[in-house]
Design an enzyme around this catalytic site. Structure first.
Site, PDB file in Angstrom:
ATOM      1  N   THR A 134      56.345  35.224  40.785  1.00 15.59           N
ATOM      2  CA  THR A 134      56.786  34.610  39.022  1.00 15.59           C
ATOM      3  C   THR A 134      57.525  35.195  38.904  1.00 15.59           C
ATOM      4  O   THR A 134      58.655  35.193  38.641  1.00 15.59           O
ATOM      5  CB  THR A 134      55.290  34.565  38.259  1.00 15.59           C
ATOM      6  OG1 THR A 134      54.365  33.722  39.199  1.00 15.59           O
ATOM      7  CG2 THR A 134      55.603  33.921  36.962  1.00 15.59           C
TER       8      THR A 134
ATOM      9  N   HIS B  63      45.547  29.104  41.450  1.00 14.99           N
ATOM     10  CA  HIS B  63      44.656  30.419  42.471  1.00 14.99           C
ATOM     11  C   HIS B  63      43.092  30.208  42.026  1.00 14.99           C
ATOM     12  O   HIS B  63      42.645  30.322  43.350  1.00 14.99           O
ATOM     13  CB  HIS B  63      45.083  31.258  41.206  1.00 14.99           C
ATOM     14  CG  HIS B  63      46.632  31.612  41.425  1.00 14.99           C
ATOM     15  ND1 HIS B  63      47.015  32.203  43.253  1.00 14.99           N
ATOM     16  CD2 HIS B  63      47.123  32.069  40.662  1.00 14.99           C
ATOM     17  CE1 HIS B  63      48.222  33.013  42.735  1.00 14.99           C
ATOM     18  NE2 HIS B  63      48.633  32.915  41.509  1.00 14.99           N
TER      19      HIS B  63
ATOM     20  N   HIS C  54      58.136  28.688  42.581  1.00 16.33           N
ATOM     21  CA  HIS C  54      57.434  29.288  43.525  1.00 16.33           C
ATOM     22  C   HIS C  54      55.901  27.632  43.650  1.00 16.33           C
ATOM     23  O   HIS C  54      56.317  27.335  42.974  1.00 16.33           O
ATOM     24  CB  HIS C  54      56.635  29.584  43.946  1.00 16.33           C
ATOM     25  CG  HIS C  54      56.100  30.472  42.951  1.00 16.33           C
ATOM     26  ND1 HIS C  54      54.318  29.742  42.505  1.00 16.33           N
ATOM     27  CD2 HIS C  54      55.637  31.905  41.730  1.00 16.33           C
ATOM     28  CE1 HIS C  54      53.513  30.522  41.173  1.00 16.33           C
ATOM     29  NE2 HIS C  54      54.356  31.622  41.443  1.00 16.33           N
TER      30      HIS C  54
END
Length: 487
Positions: free
Chosen positions: A76, A203, A247
């Site tokens: 990040t 995540h 990303h």
């Protein structure tokens, strides 16, 4: 009086033409709004057909069909600072969310407020767009909301407006805040907006989960809220909106097959780990060549992973030339993840090799300078910095980017420049024509005025002659001659 009126009219016309000239030669005044949705993989927008606002941007603007290629590490903070500076990570110095600097003898934790504001970490050669914007034009002001690096002074410049990522504001409250900056008494012309989703959800639940899909719809709604607020404040038609990410995300199964346990290869007390999942950055502190060789040899036995010393990192990674890069890099293959000292994994992860499609983020842009319906396959995220400089009329600081591909999304600036040059020539010809007409008219008026003066002069002489022959008063000598004649 006629000449004076004509002169005034010509002066007014020339002044009007001059104003048009200035308008044609003025800098682009369109605003730029850069939005990042953290961890938004390039293909997420294909997950559903009714993502109204994402699809509106694609229809009304331009996009990268296969997403854009980010930089290694695909993390990040490094990639957000790459977007802002146009530099590879080894060049701007933010080489991880966590990193060790041997000169500072300190470890950086990017999500801590103190490190987010500490210029020693951020001011290392790179010049973020908010600094370039304010350095080159005193009328330009930047607003940075939660964007990594935006709280630090770089090259002696702090963004005019800043807001921390730790502000506690809701998503919509953050939108309201940046719209407020655009409409302030002293408004910004460049705004950067960071949103931590869908990274957080990816995540926890994995990129292919229903929870991520639900979050994508929530972000689509947030984008619509952005549009509404911009439109309500008459900003939408004059704002170039760039929507991108740092990303992508890939699945990381938590089974033993995909888990790489460093404790099986090296002693816990033999190394220090900085960069973590999925790529591990290993340092030997204090430095010891013998211990480094031992650790490297043992780590090289790990299956499904590539292990590099700093000097051997492949050149295409652009990740070998900075003192903050760890001594040893352990780079797992996709879907594999690293555990150390009993650490647990998550269902979705990023940080892998930036050649993997799953690591690539999306890119969409719309606004007055983007061609509706334009598209390219892909480009590098280092190209976004020079793109923003072009939109803002700025000279880019040294960077690794290029406009070769991304410029295809823009309106035809060469045609626009030709049109402007043609307008300049036309204006000059009009001024010359009007000046010539004025000169001819002035000459004619001057000749007419001279003829009138001659006529007046002739009339005066003739009148004077007549007066002298018939109407003059008698002289004494005349009467005396008559008297002497009579006698």
């Amino acid at each position: 009086m006629y000449l004076f009126s004509m002169k005034s009219a010509v002066q007014s016309f020339i002044l009007f033409i001059f104003c048009i000239f200035l308008s044609c030669s003025a800098k682009n005044t369109n605003r730029v709004l850069l939005i990042s949705f953290d961890g938004f993989r390039w293909d997420y927008i294909h997950r559903a057909n009714n993502l109204t606002n994402f699809h509106r941007m694609i229809s009304d603007g331009g996009w990268a069909v296969k997403g854009i290629k980010n930089t290694f590490l695909t993390k990040t903070l490094p990639n957000h600072y790459t977007i802002a500076t146009g530099l590879y990570e080894e060049s701007h110095g933010i080489v991880g969310n966590i990193m060790y600097d041997p000169v500072l003898n300190s470890t950086f934790h990017g999500w801590l407020d103190k490190d987010a504001r500490d210029s020693r970490w951020w001011d290392n050669g790179g010049e973020p767009i908010w600094v370039t914007n304010q350095k080159q034009d005193t009328q330009h002001r930047s607003g940075v909301l939660a964007w990594p690096g935006g709280l630090a002074v770089v090259k002696g410049v702090l963004a005019y407006r800043t807001e921390s990522a730790f502000d506690g504001l809701t998503k919509k409250e953050r939108v309201d805040k940046i719209i407020e900056w655009f409409t302030d008494e002293y408004p910004i012309n460049l705004g950067l907006y960071y949103e931590e989703e869908p990274d957080h959800t990816g995540h926890l639940f994995g990129p292919d989960s229903k929870e991520v899909l639900s979050m994508i719809f929530e972000l689509d709604s947030l984008l619509g809220y952005f549009f509404d607020k911009l439109e309500d404040n008459d900003l939408l038609k004059t704002t170039n909106i760039i929507l991108t990410s740092d990303h992508g995300m890939t699945s990381t199964p938590l089974d033993a097959e995909h888990k790489i346990n460093l404790d099986d290869y090296v002693r816990v007390d033999s190394y220090s780990i900085t960069s973590k999942n999925p790529v591990a950055g290993i340092d030997i502190i204090p430095a010891s060549k013998e211990l480094e060789d031992e650790v490297f040899k043992n780590l090289s036995r790990i299956p499904h992973a590539h292990v590099y010393r700093t000097k051997d990192i492949p050149r295409q990674y652009h990740y070998g030339n900075n003192r903050r890069i760890p001594m040893i890099i352990v780079e797992p293959e996709e879907h594999y993840w690293i555990s150390f000292n009993g650490s647990a994994g998550v269902l979705g992860e990023h940080g892998y090799n930036n050649s993997l499609a799953s690591m690539h983020p999306f890119f969409i842009a719309m606004g007055p300078d983007f061609k509706p319906g334009a598209k390219v396959d892909t480009f590098n995220n280092v190209d976004i910095y020079p793109l923003m400089c072009t939109l803002l009329g700025l000279k880019p600081a040294p960077n690794n980017g290029s406009l070769d591909v991304v410029s295809q999304l823009l309106i035809d600036r060469e045609g626009s420049d030709s049109t402007t040059f043609g307008a300049y020539i036309l204006i000059l010809l009009l001024i010359a024509l009007v000046g010539g007409l004025f000169s001819v008219a002035a000459c004619q008026v001057h000749r007419q005025h001279k003829r009138q003066l001659r006529s007046i002069s002739s009339f005066s002489l003739l009148h004077s002659f007549r007066y002298s022959k018939s109407d003059r008063m008698p002289l004494m000598s005349d009467s005396s001659e008559e008297e002497f004649g009579d006698s």
